[in-house]
Design a protein around this motif. Structure first.
Motif, PDB file in Angstrom:
ATOM      1  N   ASP A 174      20.877   3.060 -41.793  1.00 13.50           N
ATOM      2  CA  ASP A 174      20.521   2.298 -40.156  1.00 13.50           C
ATOM      3  C   ASP A 174      21.914   1.087 -39.962  1.00 13.50           C
ATOM      4  O   ASP A 174      22.302   0.695 -40.862  1.00 13.50           O
ATOM      5  N   ASP A 225      17.981  -2.431 -33.517  1.00 13.74           N
ATOM      6  CA  ASP A 225      17.691  -2.626 -34.760  1.00 13.74           C
ATOM      7  C   ASP A 225      16.447  -2.749 -35.557  1.00 13.74           C
ATOM      8  O   ASP A 225      16.917  -2.726 -36.996  1.00 13.74           O
ATOM      9  N   GLU A 269      14.868  -0.463 -35.826  1.00 12.87           N
ATOM     10  CA  GLU A 269      14.384   0.605 -35.353  1.00 12.87           C
ATOM     11  C   GLU A 269      13.707   0.982 -36.226  1.00 12.87           C
ATOM     12  O   GLU A 269      12.271   2.681 -36.049  1.00 12.87           O
TER      13      GLU A 269
HETATM   14 MN    MN Z   1      17.779  -1.904 -38.315  1.00  8.20          MN
END
Ligand code: MN
Ligand code: BES
Ligand code: ZN
Length: 496
Positions: free
Chosen positions: A271, A348, A350
């Motif tokens: 990530d 972010d 996600e």
């Molecule tokens: Mn994230």
């Protein structure tokens, strides 16, 4: 992979071995340096002499050893600290015991009547946990461990109870080690496709009860999984949805699952934050952002090892969150599998995007009696609960109590967090049905509220935010394999 090969057994009395080499004997003493459990007078005298000679105080995990082998045994005494607090000390005691006996070939660990089967399970889990190493990429491996067999002497509960606890602890350890291996692996190796392959391997290893299918981005597009794809589209590594069916009750793996419990895991193999790029400091730890998927893989592996008589479906949402010319922009609007439009204000956030489509998928294709998802979902959860307890969100009382109980039983603790409508209001979007962030306040809660929007009326569901518990950083860097112990205990209860 890093699974223990220790031969573990339970016995209710200390019987001398016929072989010449006697096992390393471990006994325990409390904070008054009083030997616990029931020991014959010969060994008791030796242990007391050792305590006296060494100045042993009995603090938690303190360990002294007498290598004199007049009767063939090396003897160690390990401190338990105050007995009132014994229940909470199993992780430390398991670790101290492992370190005490690791250089002996075999050991006898004599608890006597001091611990019950519940704490015994925690103790064994901690002992095996301490043995774990992750070193496939080291040219020079760590020191070889001499230990090959441990016999536990316990007398509070029946031998059958301890044997049962040992069997579950062993299955749990095997699953938990898989979770740790998969999470510790490097993100250039453990890509979404590779993670899905680990799932496929379960289908081969447990052929009689497990079947696995994997969807690629093309199939997900057909299913309308616009939220999942918005995350994976920025990466050159294709996103995958792995679906594992476990037929522990229905038996034949071609038959339809009966009343399955569903597990869903966040499997972001790395990530970066995407276009809403994360700061570089500590970004390496975002390889652990597939900790939810790793834990669900580990849990189903433990279930397979124990052949628990129940049906399950596990869905792993595997994707990589990268910035690129194809990546999602903040303000993009996409549509989830259930038709809900989502305004992505921060790329972010996600995890909730891959999970919401996975949750839709599992509800559309199965009729789960309960859905449990696990995700390293929010930094806010780390702030709220630290690394001690996982955040637990739940819309169903029975599931809530069962998960809390399983957490207490295994020491793999959880803490209930709220899901009030008033938090959900923070997700109101100007341009779509919902937005993917709810602001800084209550960040772990609004993430859970986002997921709840994709849970159908009447569907029992629990969400575990394991952002603080799935791994530790710093000197002790590594995956914990949590919450495999808690989930396994829960599932043992559901199979009864
Ligand atoms: Mn994230
Ligand atoms: N994977 C992270 C959450 C995370 C951060 C876990 C740090 C463990 C340690 C997640 O995808 C994320 O980035 N969440 C954001 C959400 C925010 C943009 C609303 C966060 O927590 O900052
Ligand atoms: Zn993430």
């Amino acid at each position: 992979m890093s699974v223990s090969t220790l031969n573990l057994s339970v016995s209710d009395k200390l019987s001398p071995k016929k072989t010449k080499a006697q096992p390393h004997l471990v006994v325990f003493a409390d904070s008054d340096a009083k030997i616990l459990g029931n020991l014959d007078s010969g060994h008791l005298d030796r242990a007391n002499a050792l305590i006296k000679a060494s100045g042993f105080k009995g603090s938690v995990g303190e360990s002294v050893t007498d290598y004199g082998i007049d009767d063939g045994h090396v003897i160690s005494v390990i401190g338990t600290g105050s007995l009132d607090k014994l229940a909470g000390q199993m992780p430390k005691l398991g670790k101290a015991t492992f370190n005490t006996i690791k250089n002996s070939k075999s050991a006898v660990v004599a608890w006597g009547d001091v611990i019950c089967q519940k704490h015994f399970g925690q103790f064994v889990n901690a002992l095996l946990h301490a043995e774990y190493r992750f070193e496939p990429y080291k040219s020079k491996k760590g020191d070889k461990i001499a230990l090959s067999a441990v016999e536990f002497i316990n007398t509070q509960d029946t031998k059958a109870d301890y044997e049962n606890a040992l069997a579950i602890a062993t299955a749990t350890h095997i699953g938990q080690s898989l979770a740790r291996d998969v999470a510790n692996d490097a993100p250039n190796i453990m890509t979404p496709a590779e993670l899905a392959k680990v799932a496929e391997k379960l289908g081969k290893d447990y052929k009689d009860v497990v079947s696995v299918s994997v969807l690629g981005e093309k199939e997900m597009k057909k299913l309308g999984m616009g939220c999942f794809l918005a995350v994976s589209q920025g990466s050159d590594n294709e996103g995958k949805l792995a679906i594992i069916e476990y037929h522990g009750k229905s038996g034949k793996k071609k038959s339809k699952l009966k009343d399955p419990i569903a597990l869903v895991g966040k499997g972001i193999t790395f990530d970066t934050g995407g276009i809403s790029l994360k700061p570089s400091a500590g970004m390496d730890e975002m390889k652990y952002d597939m900790g939810g998927a790793a834990a669900m893989l580990g849990t189903i592996k433990a279930v397979c090892e124990a052949r628990l008589p129940l049906d399950m479906v596990v869905v792993l949402a595997c994707a990589e969150n990268m910035p690129s010319g194809k990546a999602t922009r903040p303000s993009d609007i996409v549509t989830a599998m259930n038709g809900m439009s989502v305004e992505i204000l921060n790329t972010d956030a996600e995890g909730r995007l891959v999970l919401c489509d996975a949750l839709c998928y599992v509800q559309d294709n199965y009729k789960p009696r309960t859905i449990i998802d696990a995700a390293t979902l929010t930094g806010a959860c780390v702030i709220a609960l630290g690394g001690v307890r996982s955040g637990l969100y739940c819309n169903d009382e029975d599931t809530l109590f069962a998960l809390e109980e399983a957490g207490e039983y295994t020491g793999d603790l959880v803490w209930q967090m709220p899901l009030d409508d008033a938090y959900d209001e923070q997700l109101k979007s100007t341009f779509a049905d919902v937005q993917n962030i709810g602001g800084r306040e209550g960040g772990s809660i609004t993430a859970a509220c986002f997921l709840q929007r994709f849970i159908k009326e009447g569907q029992a569901w629990a969400h575990l935010d394991i952002a603080g518990t799935a791994w530790s950083g710093g000197d002790n860097k590594g995956a914990s394999g949590r919450p495999v112990p808690m989930l396994m205990r829960y599932l043992v209860g559901q199979a009864d």
